[in-house]
Design a protein around this motif. Structure first.
Motif, PDB file in Angstrom:
ATOM      1  N   SER A  98       0.797  -1.165  -0.031  1.00  0.00           N
ATOM      2  CA  SER A  98       0.010   0.228  -0.048  1.00  0.00           C
ATOM      3  C   SER A  98       0.910   1.343  -0.089  1.00  0.00           C
ATOM      4  N   SER A  99       1.952   1.169   0.839  1.00  0.00           N
ATOM      5  CA  SER A  99       2.699   2.290   0.822  1.00  0.00           C
ATOM      6  C   SER A  99       3.641   2.830  -0.476  1.00  0.00           C
ATOM      7  N   LEU A 100       3.827   1.461  -1.117  1.00  0.00           N
ATOM      8  CA  LEU A 100       4.729   1.969  -2.586  1.00  0.00           C
ATOM      9  C   LEU A 100       3.412   2.470  -3.414  1.00  0.00           C
ATOM     10  N   VAL A 101       2.338   1.795  -3.477  1.00  0.00           N
ATOM     11  CA  VAL A 101       1.341   2.310  -4.213  1.00  0.00           C
ATOM     12  C   VAL A 101       1.110   3.736  -4.018  1.00  0.00           C
ATOM     13  N   PHE A 154       3.201  10.961  -7.181  1.00  0.00           N
ATOM     14  CA  PHE A 154       3.939  11.648  -8.110  1.00  0.00           C
ATOM     15  C   PHE A 154       3.709  11.132  -9.693  1.00  0.00           C
ATOM     16  N   GLY A 155       2.257  10.660  -9.563  1.00  0.00           N
ATOM     17  CA  GLY A 155       1.468  10.504 -10.802  1.00  0.00           C
ATOM     18  C   GLY A 155       1.897   9.131 -11.915  1.00  0.00           C
ATOM     19  N   GLY A 156       2.661   8.450 -10.865  1.00  0.00           N
ATOM     20  CA  GLY A 156       3.072   7.087 -11.596  1.00  0.00           C
ATOM     21  C   GLY A 156       1.903   6.276 -11.940  1.00  0.00           C
ATOM     22  N   ASP A 201      -9.636   7.774  -6.986  1.00  0.00           N
ATOM     23  CA  ASP A 201      -9.691   8.470  -5.615  1.00  0.00           C
ATOM     24  C   ASP A 201      -8.186   8.517  -5.153  1.00  0.00           C
ATOM     25  N   ILE A 202      -7.272   7.452  -5.515  1.00  0.00           N
ATOM     26  CA  ILE A 202      -6.033   7.599  -4.715  1.00  0.00           C
ATOM     27  C   ILE A 202      -5.237   8.814  -5.332  1.00  0.00           C
ATOM     28  N   TYR A 203      -5.383   8.952  -6.829  1.00  0.00           N
ATOM     29  CA  TYR A 203      -4.597  10.116  -7.382  1.00  0.00           C
ATOM     30  C   TYR A 203      -5.479  11.478  -6.676  1.00  0.00           C
ATOM     31  N   LYS A 253      -3.742  15.261  -4.961  1.00  0.00           N
ATOM     32  CA  LYS A 253      -3.872  16.548  -5.975  1.00  0.00           C
ATOM     33  C   LYS A 253      -3.805  17.722  -4.984  1.00  0.00           C
ATOM     34  N   LYS A 254      -2.858  18.591  -5.072  1.00  0.00           N
ATOM     35  CA  LYS A 254      -2.836  19.527  -3.964  1.00  0.00           C
ATOM     36  C   LYS A 254      -3.308  20.800  -4.893  1.00  0.00           C
TER      37      LYS A 254
END
Ligand code: PNS
Length: 162
Positions: free
Chosen positions: A128-131, A137-139, A152-154, A158-159
């Motif tokens: 989960s941490s790597l994801v 960083f948009g990977g 939802d994760i992305y 988003k700032k």
């Protein structure tokens, strides 16, 4: 009745977690996926959200239940009449910490066994941490987490820049 608890933070659940849940479901009469409510951590998804994701992605499995817990895993497992703790093992690097926890849990309650299921090789590098780091960083995280939470994760990373 063979009841297993599969504990974790699940922040968020990955396809590696779902794989372990499905495979545990085939081994036990009931599998309780138990989401740890840890007040010392600042999660990306709330407990309610993490449970919701798990319910949506494996709630269709008849003998799988989604729950949350706080405090000691052994106390929770006992309260659920569980006789087994299921953990996924990805690599040797997981082993040392898992072994330590398994021994400590055994000391706390000798009646409950910890068993390890080897993560499918295609998910052996996944966490989960790597994801979260990749998404931040948009990977590309396609195929690593359930599709329903990808966006939802992305979005959470988003700032707003003024
Ligand atoms: O997904 P995680 O964060 O690797 O899961 C860790 C978890 C929830 C399995 C572990 O932190 C845990 O069992 N926490 C509950 C508190 C507890 O019982 N601590 C003593 C363990 S030996």
């Amino acid at each position: 009745m063979k009841i297993a608890v599969y504990p974790g933070s699940f922040d968020p659940a990955t396809n590696g977690h779902l794989d372990i849940i499905k495979r545990s479901g085939a081994l036990f009469d009931k599998v309780i996926v138990a989401v740890l409510n840890n007040p010392n951590k600042k999660p990306l998804f709330s407990i309610k959200e993490r449970m919701g994701i798990l319910k949506k992605t494996c709630g269709n499995l008849e003998n799988v239940e989604i729950d949350s817990f706080s405090g000691l895993l052994m106390d929770y497992a006992k309260s659920k009449n569980a006789n087994t703790i299921v953990k996924g093992l990805r690599a040797v690097s997981d082993f040392e910490y898992e072994l330590q926890m398994a021994h400590m849990n055994k000391k706390l309650n000798p009646d409950i066994e910890t068993i390890f299921i080897m993560t499918s090789s295609k998910y052996s590098y996944l966490s989960s941490s790597l994801v979260k780091e990749v998404a931040q960083f948009g990977g590309c995280i396609r195929g690593l987490v359930p599709e329903i939470i990808e966006e939802d994760i992305y979005r959470r990373f988003k700032k707003v820049t003024v």
